[in-house]
Enzyme design. Structure first.
Site, PDB file in Angstrom:
ATOM      1  N   CYS A 102       6.207 -14.415 -10.332  1.00 51.34           N
ATOM      2  CA  CYS A 102       4.924 -13.826  -9.959  1.00 51.34           C
ATOM      3  C   CYS A 102       4.969 -13.196  -8.570  1.00 51.34           C
ATOM      4  O   CYS A 102       5.397 -13.825  -7.597  1.00 51.34           O
ATOM      5  CB  CYS A 102       3.836 -14.892 -10.010  1.00 51.34           C
ATOM      6  SG  CYS A 102       2.195 -14.287  -9.592  1.00 51.34           S
TER       7      CYS A 102
ATOM      8  N   SER B 298       0.864  -1.176   0.000  1.00 52.50           N
ATOM      9  CA  SER B 298       0.000   0.000   0.000  1.00 52.50           C
ATOM     10  C   SER B 298       0.895   1.217   0.000  1.00 52.50           C
ATOM     11  O   SER B 298       2.092   1.121   0.217  1.00 52.50           O
ATOM     12  CB  SER B 298      -0.913   0.028   1.226  1.00 52.50           C
ATOM     13  OG  SER B 298      -1.728   1.185   1.207  1.00 52.50           O
TER      14      SER B 298
END
Length: 605
Positions: free
Chosen positions: A574, A87
């Site tokens: 990933c 975030s």
């Protein structure tokens, strides 16, 4: 080009693959043996802010107003709590104050009950519109003001702290556990619980010597708190038609780095945002730069995944953004120490699905509670979890101890927690989201970019959400993508290794790891790369290798292929951003959980 021939080759490939993967009876028996199971009161899938807020509030209520015996379990796929969390992050203290109302840390930090060394109070706000070489001041909506009230932090560190608080009051925490399956009751109309991923299955689908069967957790209430576009949440939304009365969700991709900068370039507590360069007026998004801690700067770009041009590379746009003086003057001479990327919900109030279904609920970003104008979602996600916890406790506090017989009893009725949705609608979080519901979609209406800015200014500064209309998102992000023939390829500058970096260098800063010999968790039909390429490459010219911020997907030149290229999935790269599942135009890539503990090990994100 002979697509019939390509399709025929694909069918042959599938046949060979299926033949190769025929399992012996012994192997089939191993893979399908009965799972061990555990019965709990509440099973929470996902140990982010929403999941942990749910767990903490629920256990607080149980300890204070119940008998303290409720079993509340949190299953988290990351090896450590916080290591998959990304975030900005500028935190609003309101949900933390509600969760820890008597904490002495609030006075120490000047307003938020978190350790003082974990947070930096915002001291100045800055908003700029960027052209290629200039930066112009922009009026900042009151909702975006952070000075003297909000706090800059590493959300991954905050989540780690929340996990410690949860464990102290009796929440059962299980990190390194990937949850791969929803378990339904016999009639198939309710969730009974979840199953964790099998371990030790090779690339060929065969059980290895290290094979371990997954485990089932049966629960009165299953809480899906997986974050944005979670794999189980996606299944539940589809199974129970939870989007029947809402607009489609739309997403953004947030890409972020943490830098150690020179002392002269550091302004502790600065919260800066930008619009414009490097994005055109056809893309929604903007940059951010937060100064926190001891000489640390979080810098990043969020770009809406509803962009139309398949030649756009969000990663390269981010690298390009850092070359603007507004950013480069801060970063030059510094050192990049961490990198991360994650999809985020941008649909807003009108894209929130139905929050409850028989046996389970959605909280946090699994539902999509991000306040887009604020570029904040932690506070609303946590509030959803706390409201959910209150309603769960009221519903199950008198039901007595839970065991396996609870779910086998013919009189057992799965809990459908409608009261959660009703109470959330009354909460400050819901009211906040409703007030800004028209900001994000105003940029994708016929108003255009400038019209969108004007409408966003009106709704955030004048009407405060009281306008009698609601814009919506009518297409998915995948559906908004247009053919490559409508655009020209974009030539991005080469990285200099000091301010801008190649994608593999950035991935190396994530600490990501996946077992080389495990089933690919990025699923395409029959894992047939030739068929996928035939469906996608002619029209979109390799969009997958551009939208992925981790170099997972490649089209490699190959003269032996009909298309002249070979599609390759580098699943070991990933970083679990979920962009592929969201943006691929043909919607034939499905992100699933890898083995527990695999993936990134984020630092300071």
């Amino acid at each position: 080009m002979n697509y019939t021939r390509i399709a025929t080759k694909s069918v042959r490939y599938i046949s060979r693959k299926v033949l190769f993967e025929v399992l012996s009876e012994e192997e089939q028996a191993i893979l399908t043996e009965e799972r061990a199971s555990d019965s709990v009161d509440v099973c929470i899938v996902g140990g982010g802010p929403a999941g942990l807020a749910t767990a903490i509030k629920l256990k607080q209520l149980d300890n204070e107003h119940g008998n303290g015996d409720l079993r509340v379990v949190v299953l988290e796929k990351a090896g450590d709590f916080g290591s998959h969390i990304v975030s900005g992050a500028v935190l609003e203290p309101k949900p933390f104050l509600e969760l820890f109302p008597n904490s002495e840390l609030t006075e120490q930090t000047g307003g938020i009950p978190l350790p003082p060394d974990m947070v930096t109070k915002a001291t100045r706000d800055c908003m700029r519109f960027l052209t290629k070489n200039s930066a112009y001041p922009m009026p900042e909506p009151p909702q975006m003001t952070n000075k003297n009230k909000n706090f800059i932090a590493s959300l991954s560190n905050v989540v780690k702290y929340l996990s410690e608080q949860a464990e102290e009051i009796g929440v059962e925490l299980y990190p390194g556990v990937s949850v791969s399956e929803l378990i339904y009751n016999e009639s198939g109309d309710a969730i009974k619980g979840v199953a964790t991923n099998d371990l030790g299955i090779g690339k060929d689908g065969r059980p290895k010597s290290s094979f371990e069967r997954g485990m089932e957790f049966h629960a009165r209430v299953t809480v899906l708190a997986e974050g944005c576009h979670g794999s189980l949440s996606k299944q539940a939304i589809s199974k129970f038609n939870l989007r029947a009365n809402s607009f489609p969700q739309t997403y953004g991709l947030g890409i972020k780095e943490i830098w150690e900068v020179l002392p002269d370039n550091f302004e502790k507590g600065l919260v800066a945002h930008s619009m414009g360069f490097p994005l055109s007026t056809s893309e929604y998004g903007g940059g951010f730069m937060y100064h926190f801690g001891d000489g640390l700067v979080a810098v990043g770009l969020v770009i809406g995944l509803d962009y139309e041009n398949p030649y756009i590379s969000p990663y390269q746009e981010f690298q390009k953004m850092k070359t603007h003086p507004f950013y480069s003057n801060v970063l030059e001479g510094g050192k990049c120490i961490s990198y991360a990327a994650r999809a985020l919900n941008e649909g807003g109030y009108q894209s929130i699905p139905k929050l409850h279904f028989p046996g389970g609920i959605l909280v946090g970003c699994s539902a999509g509670f991000m306040n887009v104008p604020k570029i904040k979602g932690t506070h609303t996600a946590m509030k959803s979890g706390m409201v959910a916890a209150e309603q769960i406790f009221e519903t199950i506090k008198e039901l007595g101890a839970v065991d396996e017989e609870t779910f086998e009893d013919a009189s057992y009725i799965p809990i459908d927690l409608q009261s959660y949705a009703t109470e959330f609608e009354k909460s400050w979080a819901s009211k906040e989201l409703y007030a800004v519901r028209n900001v994000r979609p105003s940029f994708t209406t016929q108003l255009g970019f400038l019209g969108g800015i004007c409408h966003a200014g009106m709704t955030t500064m004048l009407t405060f959400g009281h306008e009698p209309w609601t814009f919506g998102h009518h297409l998915t992000d995948a559906g908004k993508t247009k053919p490559a023939k409508n655009y020209s390829p974009i030539e991005y500058p080469k990285p200099d290794g000091k301010l801008t970096f190649d994608i593999l260098t950035s991935v190396s800063r994530t600490g990501t790891h996946h077992d080389e010999d495990e089933k690919c968790h990025l699923r395409i039909p029959a894992q047939d790369t030739g068929r996928h390429a035939a469906r996608n490459y002619p029209e979109f010219k390799g969009i997958e290798q551009r939208f992925c911020p981790a170099g997972v997907y490649e089209y490699i030149p190959d003269e032996n292929e009909e298309l002249g290229v070979k599609f390759q999935i580098n699943s070991q790269n990933c970083i679990h951003c979920k962009t592929c599942d969201i943006k691929v135009p043909t919607q034939d890539i499905t992100w699933t959980v890898p083995e527990g503990g695999d993936g990134p090990k984020y630092y300071m994100t």
